[in-house]
Design an enzyme around this catalytic site. Structure first.
Site, PDB file in Angstrom:
ATOM      1  N   HIS A   1      -4.530 -12.776  14.227  1.00 26.22           N
ATOM      2  CA  HIS A   1      -3.618 -11.653  14.402  1.00 26.22           C
ATOM      3  C   HIS A   1      -2.881 -11.777  15.728  1.00 26.22           C
ATOM      4  CE1 HIS A   1      -5.807  -8.726  11.452  1.00 26.22           C
ATOM      5  NE2 HIS A   1      -5.489  -9.884  10.908  1.00 26.22           N
TER       6      HIS A   1
ATOM      7  N   GLU B   1       0.801  -1.229   0.000  1.00 22.76           N
ATOM      8  CA  GLU B   1       0.000   0.000   0.000  1.00 22.76           C
ATOM      9  C   GLU B   1       0.831   1.275   0.000  1.00 22.76           C
ATOM     10  OE1 GLU B   1      -0.027  -2.327   2.312  1.00 22.76           O
ATOM     11  OE2 GLU B   1      -2.015  -2.712   3.139  1.00 22.76           O
TER      12      GLU B   1
ATOM     13  N   ASP C   1      -5.451  -7.346   6.971  1.00 21.84           N
ATOM     14  CA  ASP C   1      -6.778  -7.059   7.534  1.00 21.84           C
ATOM     15  C   ASP C   1      -7.759  -6.836   6.390  1.00 21.84           C
ATOM     16  OD1 ASP C   1      -6.054  -4.605   6.532  1.00 21.84           O
ATOM     17  OD2 ASP C   1      -6.104  -3.545   8.454  1.00 21.84           O
TER      18      ASP C   1
ATOM     19  N   GLU D   1      -9.105  -4.109   5.058  1.00 18.65           N
ATOM     20  CA  GLU D   1      -8.735  -3.068   4.100  1.00 18.65           C
ATOM     21  C   GLU D   1      -7.594  -3.543   3.201  1.00 18.65           C
ATOM     22  OE1 GLU D   1     -10.506  -0.284   3.723  1.00 18.65           O
ATOM     23  OE2 GLU D   1     -11.800  -1.010   5.326  1.00 18.65           O
TER      24      GLU D   1
ATOM     25  N   ARG E   1      -3.183  -2.722  13.737  1.00 18.24           N
ATOM     26  CA  ARG E   1      -4.648  -2.769  13.718  1.00 18.24           C
ATOM     27  C   ARG E   1      -5.073  -4.187  14.070  1.00 18.24           C
ATOM     28  NH1 ARG E   1      -3.562   0.572   9.135  1.00 18.24           N
ATOM     29  NH2 ARG E   1      -4.220   2.721   9.547  1.00 18.24           N
TER      30      ARG E   1
ATOM     31  N   TYR F   1       1.881  -5.579  13.380  1.00 23.33           N
ATOM     32  CA  TYR F   1       0.760  -4.845  12.784  1.00 23.33           C
ATOM     33  C   TYR F   1      -0.102  -4.224  13.871  1.00 23.33           C
ATOM     34  CZ  TYR F   1      -2.825  -3.656   9.392  1.00 23.33           C
ATOM     35  OH  TYR F   1      -3.708  -2.964   8.595  1.00 23.33           O
TER      36      TYR F   1
ATOM     37  N   ASP G   1      -1.608  -5.183   3.737  1.00 24.04           N
ATOM     38  CA  ASP G   1      -1.779  -5.453   5.171  1.00 24.04           C
ATOM     39  C   ASP G   1      -2.727  -6.626   5.430  1.00 24.04           C
ATOM     40  OD1 ASP G   1      -0.077  -3.416   5.806  1.00 24.04           O
ATOM     41  OD2 ASP G   1      -1.637  -1.956   6.295  1.00 24.04           O
TER      42      ASP G   1
END
Length: 545
Positions: free
Chosen positions: A395, A7, A82, A84, A352, A350, A80
């Site tokens: 996670h 990203e 997740d 998104e 989030r 990470y 990433d």
């Protein structure tokens, strides 16, 4: 040469340090396909099908990325781990699977794309991901798409209504932000409705008279006389730091303090007050405590016990925002910006996440580090269970990638600001402390009774074994009480009457609002910071120091 898509350019630069010349790492610069602006972008008549477009400001970047990819080239999607990130990977695959400039199909040429995920940007994690590539997780993409569609349905339909009704076109509504504003508004109403009540508390300061030899006399006075005045000649008091400050708690066994709980829009609020309603009542009690009516004062109880305090689990996104906001004074938006930078530079996992799990590799490294630096008695292997039913257990919690780096000042080479370092140190301490032994305190409660049945009480604690506090430090000062014994007579040297008022429920801080949203299952870790930022920018609420 293999093409890897991520990203952000910062993440691309960090990956380049590990992957070398055989890989070309390029950044999409965030989402490259989204619902169109200026329209609903959702076909509500056909199963709420989203209508995706490539934003104008991303068209040039998409063209560049298309130019880098040959028709039969394999592409590694390393966005990433997740919702998104999965959505960005999916949309990038869709765009590159379409040969023309226009997107005519959402089908993906699955054989050309490899999906890799990692929760920390380290050599070991990246190589492990490359050895075990997967495919795009479509249920995760669908989850992101559902949230995006809901956001558009709520915002696009309700925001114009606000504009028409209030004639303020900067206002907006949203799936999460409208609930957050409702919480704030209801709390403000509850504060305005709350009726403050006056009450008083009484504190006494006591000292114990230690008999001593009277100067010029061959005899000693073994008696101790209770008095509110200074110690009599022939006796000496403990020095000031050995005085006992205690709070008046009852008369004839009836407690002065009581608690009251009121139901709020979101949860309950409990506050305490005493039955001493005004200054006159307080002064009457103090008069009753003075000699000759009040004495003697006797130590009626000394309760000593050992208390253990365990460390907190490592940070999730929400607990990091709450704790860093309280300790460092940063906004939730700034905390996430700093954490993003730390993650992309490869120094934390990470950021989030709603999981408190820690990798087995880290648990072993933490154990070795703690035993080496602090001693084996400070180490304690711990695992933690996530309470949230919505948590993504795959996670990890937020932790440092290297347990032996306690501060970025050790090896940052000027990459980070002091803000980054302060947040990193907070994360490091929390993660390391989670694998340490409990702190042990000796807690003491002393009760002092008067001759006319008034009862005072005080509590203190002394740390016996630091445990995890060796790393985190102590939140409060240790209160050391002097050694006294049951039956010992003490003098009341001073009384303080304290006027107080019942306080209404507190306004939300960013930290407490995040906690309320999380407890109510509203939003996700990634949405809290932008939601709080948006409702302030749109003037739906304001923040006071």
């Amino acid at each position: 040469m293999k093409l890897v898509l991520v990203e952000s350019p910062t993440k691309a630069r960090t990956l380049s340090r590990f992957l070398g010349k055989d890989y070309r790492i390029e950044a999409t610069y965030g989402h490259i396909r989204d619902l169109g602006k200026g329209e609903l972008g959702v076909d509500v008549e056909h199963n709420f099908q989203p209508k995706y477009v490539i934003p104008r400001d991303k068209a040039a970047r998409v063209k560049e990325l298309r130019g880098l990819v040959r028709s039969n080239q394999h592409v590694i999607l390393a966005t990433d781990p997740d919702r998104e990130g999965e959505a960005i990977a999916y949309h990038m695959a869709v765009i590159l699977s379409n040969k023309g400039a226009r997107i005519t199909s959402d089908k993906i040429d699955a054989d050309r794309f490899q999906r890799i995920t990692f929760h920390e940007i380290t050599d070991e994690a990246i190589n492990e991901a490359l050895k075990n590539p997967g495919t795009i997780n479509m249920p995760l993409v669908d989850a992101q798409q559902a949230r995006r569609v809901l956001d558009r349905l709520v915002g696009y339909e309700l925001s114009p209504l606000l504009w028409r009704k209030l004639s303020r076109r900067w206002l907006s509504a949203g799936r999460v932000q409208s609930v957050a504003v409702r919480l704030i508004v209801e709390r403000e109403r509850e504060i305005q409705k709350f009726q403050k009540e006056e009450f008083w508390e009484i504190e006494g300061e006591f000292f114990s008279v230690i008999p001593s030899r009277v100067e010029g006399s061959n005899s000693t006075d073994s008696g101790v006389k209770a008095s509110s005045a200074a110690p009599p000649a022939g006796g000496s008091a403990r020095n000031d730091n050995e005085s006992i400050k205690a709070k008046l708690i009852s008369k004839d066994g009836v407690k002065y303090e009581s608690s009251e709980t009121i139901k709020l829009f979101d949860g309950n609020y409990t506050f305490s007050k005493t039955s001493i309603a005004n200054k006159e009542a307080a002064e009457a009690i103090i008069q009753d405590l003075n000699p000759p009516v009040g004495g003697p004062f006797i130590v009626s109880a000394v309760d000593k016990k050992e208390i253990k305090r365990n460390p907190a689990p490592p940070y999730t996104t929400s607990t990091l925002q709450i704790d860093a906001g309280r300790r460092l004074g940063y906004t939730s938006k700034r905390i996430m910006q700093l954490a993003q930078g730390l993650y992309e530079e490869g120094v934390i996992t990470y950021h989030r996440t709603d999981s408190v799990n820690l990798a087995t590799k880290f648990l072993g490294a933490a154990k070795n580090y703690i035993e080496k630096i602090y001693g084996t008695e400070f180490s304690q292997y711990r695992t933690y269970a996530t309470k949230s039913k919505l948590a993504q257990e795959a996670h990890e919690a937020i932790r440092p990638t290297r347990v032996d780096v306690s501060s970025l000042n050790q090896s940052s080479n000027g990459k980070f600001r002091e803000e980054h370092n302060r947040l990193y140190e907070l994360i490091w301490k929390r993660a390391v402390a989670s694998q340490m032994a409990a702190a042990i305190f000796d807690s003491t409660t002393i009760q002092i009774s008067s001759g006319n049945n008034y009862l005072f009480e005080t509590q203190g604690s002394v740390i016996k074994f630091e445990g995890f506090l060796k790393v985190t430090g102590r939140d409060a000062e240790t209160i050391v009480l002097p050694e006294v014994t049951v039956g010992e007579t003490v003098n009341l040297s001073k009384t303080n009457e304290l006027q107080k008022f019942t306080a209404p429920p507190p306004r939300y801080s960013e930290a407490s609002l995040i906690k309320a949203l999380e407890e109510d299952g509203i939003g996700r870790p990634s949405t809290y910071a932008p939601t709080i930022s948006t409702i302030q920018e749109r003037l739906l609420c304001g923040k006071r120091s």
